[in-house]
Scaffold this active site. Structure first.
Site, PDB file in Angstrom:
ATOM      1  CG  LEU A   1      39.405  48.019  40.377  1.00  0.00           C
ATOM      2  CD1 LEU A   1      40.554  48.993  40.193  1.00  0.00           C
ATOM      3  CD2 LEU A   1      38.204  48.462  39.560  1.00  0.00           C
TER       4      LEU A   1
ATOM      5  CD  GLU B   1      44.437  41.559  40.363  1.00  0.00           C
ATOM      6  OE1 GLU B   1      44.736  40.411  40.769  1.00  0.00           O
ATOM      7  OE2 GLU B   1      43.968  42.433  41.114  1.00  0.00           O
TER       8      GLU B   1
ATOM      9  CG  HIS C   1      48.613  42.455  47.976  1.00  0.00           C
ATOM     10  ND1 HIS C   1      47.477  41.796  48.401  1.00  0.00           N
ATOM     11  CD2 HIS C   1      48.309  42.953  46.742  1.00  0.00           C
ATOM     12  CE1 HIS C   1      46.534  41.881  47.487  1.00  0.00           C
ATOM     13  NE2 HIS C   1      47.018  42.579  46.466  1.00  0.00           N
TER      14      HIS C   1
END
Length: 706
Positions: free
Chosen positions: A194, A232, A241
């Protein structure tokens, strides 16, 4: 029971992994580590200095205001999202970074997951820029119609005009977001990416920011409302992360492993669910905020969970430290930059602007117009000459044109105090739905300007500084031709021209339709590589199908010049080939597109479209007795033909979409009968076209694969 629960989660993840969407950050990170082996240590040393208070963060009462520019790379209607969708995505960012999102109530505060007390308000506000790098008024949104970079964006091609995308605005002043149709899977595996982002501690200054699919940008229009943009942007501001580096060890500091945050419990895999009992890691690293084995924090925006709703206090500390210690981020967040980029200015009307999904249509077709004026537009008035409706006050409107001609469009906008307008002359061209009858012949002798907006139209990338134009000093026959000053062109640019409508329905199915043109082409150096692509349309230009490509090597006439090249009368050559039967409509149009690679000039004259039965015998006799057997075929087939001269032959097999599926032969053929095996056994079921190109002739035969 805990073992059974974990086994259930592992099975759930393994079954859903290929079905879920994820971020391309880890692939970018590994690439950065390979390019700079010391980078990983440098990042964790940075985290340690933040945790130990060695980087002093500036105390700010007012929010940090970040100027934003959104670059939309689309393919016509596909991916050309509305301004409203952009505004909605920015709204979501501001809610998430200031803990104003409605789902904060879902943050857990239980004994095993005490996360609500450390859920952080980052006090950062994102605003679309109002002054562009050149000092002009802007709404912080720019667009480019480019299939090259809007599909399978990768290797940062979307971030460069030369790659089909849009160049970055100075990262010291603007935060850059690129919105595309799709992103190629970096590792070549299954699943959909994405978005992907660049960390502030690596990468070039002309690529900083993130790329995102339009379907993950906002919650309205084409978007699904997920938190990809927040996720993002977290990477771009310096966050890993939550599952970075796995479980880690008990003996190491929490700030020197994993995601570098002591209030995000270690986790070794992405969260794909919202299971309140998920707890993959038993490790409790030194300095852990909780001091016990807390459950996984799937609420975190830097996880992959569908239940993201928070940043942590340690994540805020990392971001604030970067705004204090990273040079370009310091300036990006400065109050002086807020003034320079206009984000403190009120919404005062400064520009009337609109766009349309097309500018050339056939009679009876419709055009979608959209108002892109800024800022603070409260009312508008459209005027459409010869259109239905003739006027409108809507922000978007479909207009039907029933009369052939070229028409202006006017948009007058107001913010209640000020008003401005844009009057675009010759904006819409309406062509006949039944085109010029065959044989079609265009030698440009009766054209006084190019384009003339009735028989020919031009398109170009903004990266190009030239375009097709009329030339009255050289020609194949007569006194005129069209000319592309490719010597002065920018490498990587695309220049095309499109035709009026042409009626191909009069040719019987037993005949073929041929396309021919005269040309002269020169290179600057023998190594130059460029191409001429020819497209056709069966719907008056709503969609285009590529049906012929000539590379510079195929066009090569042996002319190489370091100076601008202009031909003499005997320098011209001819190309002739077959138009596929699928184009036999009454409103066929063609497009000829030249892709520049830094070569020399290109000239075109005498474009002809005609039935093969009208081809002169001197050319038709060069190839005779063409046959394909067996046809239809279940396996391979054999092509036979008689050549009346020794000539260079290229055999190319196309599918019904005009895509090359095989090139079985390129060489010199003998005078007499010639036979070639076509390995069609592995072809999919359908219709194919075998194109035989000679020195001065081109013939096509149909092959049916059962």
């Amino acid at each position: 029971m805990k073992f059974l629960f974990i086994l259930f989660i592992i099975l759930s993840i393994s079954l859903s992994y290929a079905q879920n969407n994820w971020c391309g950050f880890d692939d970018m990170l590994q690439k950065a580590y390979q390019e700079n082996p010391s980078l990983e240590n440098q990042i964790y040393e940075h985290f340690d200095r933040i945790a130990n208070g060695q980087i002093i963060m500036e105390e700010r009462v007012d929010p940090i205001i970040i100027p934003v520019v959104v670059h939309i790379i689309h393919n016509g209607d596909n991916g050309n999202i509305s301004d409203a969708q952009v505004y909605d995505a920015i709204r979501m960012l501001n809610e998430d970074f200031n803990r104003l999102n409605a789902d904060t109530v879902d943050t857990r505060n239980t004994a095993d997951a005490p996360f609500k007390p450390i859920a952080s308000n980052l006090n950062i506000e994102f605003r679309l820029a109002k002054i562009d790098p050149n000092g002009n008024c802007t709404n912080g949104i720019e667009r480019r119609n480019s299939a090259i970079a809007s599909y399978n964006a990768n290797d940062d091609n979307a971030k460069f005009y030369s790659g089909g995308g849009l160049d970055i605005w100075d990262r010291n002043k603007y935060f850059n977001i690129w919105v595309v149709n799709s992103i190629e899977n970096f590792s070549g595996g299954q699943g959909v990416i994405l978005g992907y982002a660049q960390f502030p501690q690596w990468g070039a200054a002309d690529t900083y920011g993130f790329v995102v699919r339009h379907s993950a940008f906002g919650s309205i229009g084409t978007a699904n409302g997920d938190r990809t943009v927040t996720h993002e942007l977290g990477h771009c501001l310096g966050l890993f992360h939550t599952f970075q580096g796995g479980c880690g060890t008990n003996s190491s500091s929490c700030s020197s492993q994993g995601d570098g945050c002591c209030d995000t419990p270690p986790v070794n895999d992405p969260h794909w669910s919202c299971s309140s009992l998920q707890n993959f890691c038993n490790e409790v690293p030194n300095g852990d905020y909780y001091g016990f084995d807390a459950y996984d924090q799937f609420e975190n925006y830097m996880s992959y969970s569908p239940c993201q709703n928070m940043f942590s206090e340690d994540q805020k500390a990392i971001i604030m430290a970067n705004f204090t210690s990273v040079g370009f981020m310091i300036n990006l967040a400065s109050q002086s930059n807020q003034i320079e980029t206009g984000v403190l200015q009120p919404d005062v009307l400064c520009n009337a602007k609109f766009t349309s999904n097309t500018r050339v249509i056939c009679e009876g077709d419709s055009v979608k117009f959209s108002d892109l004026s800024f800022h603070g537009v409260s009312n508008r008035t459209w005027t459409f000459s010869s259109g239905l409706p003739v006027g409108s006050t809507d922000s978007s409107v479909y207009v039907t044109y029933n009369n052939i001609g070229t028409y202006p469009v006017t948009l007058n906008v107001s913010d209640g105090t000020n008003s401005t307008l844009i009057d675009s002359v010759n904006y819409i061209s309406v062509l006949s739905s039944t085109g010029t009858a065959l044989p079609y012949s265009q030698g440009f002798e009766n054209i006084t300007s190019f384009p003339d907006y009735s028989k020919f139209f031009v398109e170009t990338t903004n990266y190009s500084n030239v375009n097709w134009e009329l030339n009255t000093t050289v020609s194949s026959t007569g006194n005129k031709c069209i000319f592309l000053d490719n010597f002065s062109n920018n490498s990587g640019s695309f220049n095309s021209f499109t035709s009026e409508t042409i009626d191909l329905t009069s040719v019987p199915s037993t005949d073929e339709i041929l396309f021919s043109f005269d040309y002269v082409y020169s290179k600057k150096t023998a190594e130059d590589f460029e191409s001429l692509k020819i497209f056709g349309t069966t719907d008056c230009g709503k969609s285009w199908i590529l049906f012929k490509t000539f590379t510079s090597n195929e066009l090569d006439q042996g002319f190489v010049s370091s100076q601008p090249f202009f031909p003499v009368s005997n320098d011209w050559s001819t190309k002739i080939f077959t138009i596929y039967s699928l184009f036999q409509t009454n409103n066929f149009r063609f497009k000829m597109e030249f892709e520049s690679g830094g070569g020399n000039n290109f000239f075109i004259d005498n474009i002809n479209i005609f039935p093969a039965s009208q081809l002169g015998l001197n050319q038709q006799d060069l190839l005779q007795d063409i046959s394909v057997f067996p046809n239809p075929t279940n396996f391979n087939t054999v092509l036979n033909f008689y050549s009346s001269t020794q000539q260079n032959i290229e055999i190319v097999v196309y599918n019904s979409l005009g895509e090359v599926v095989s090139k079985p032969f390129v060489s010199l053929v003998k005078i007499g009968s010639n036979q070639f095996n076509i390995e069609s056994a592995n072809f999919k079921k359908g219709i194919y076209y075998i194109n035989i190109n000679g020195d001065n002739v081109s013939k096509t035969v149909k092959l049916i694969k059962n």
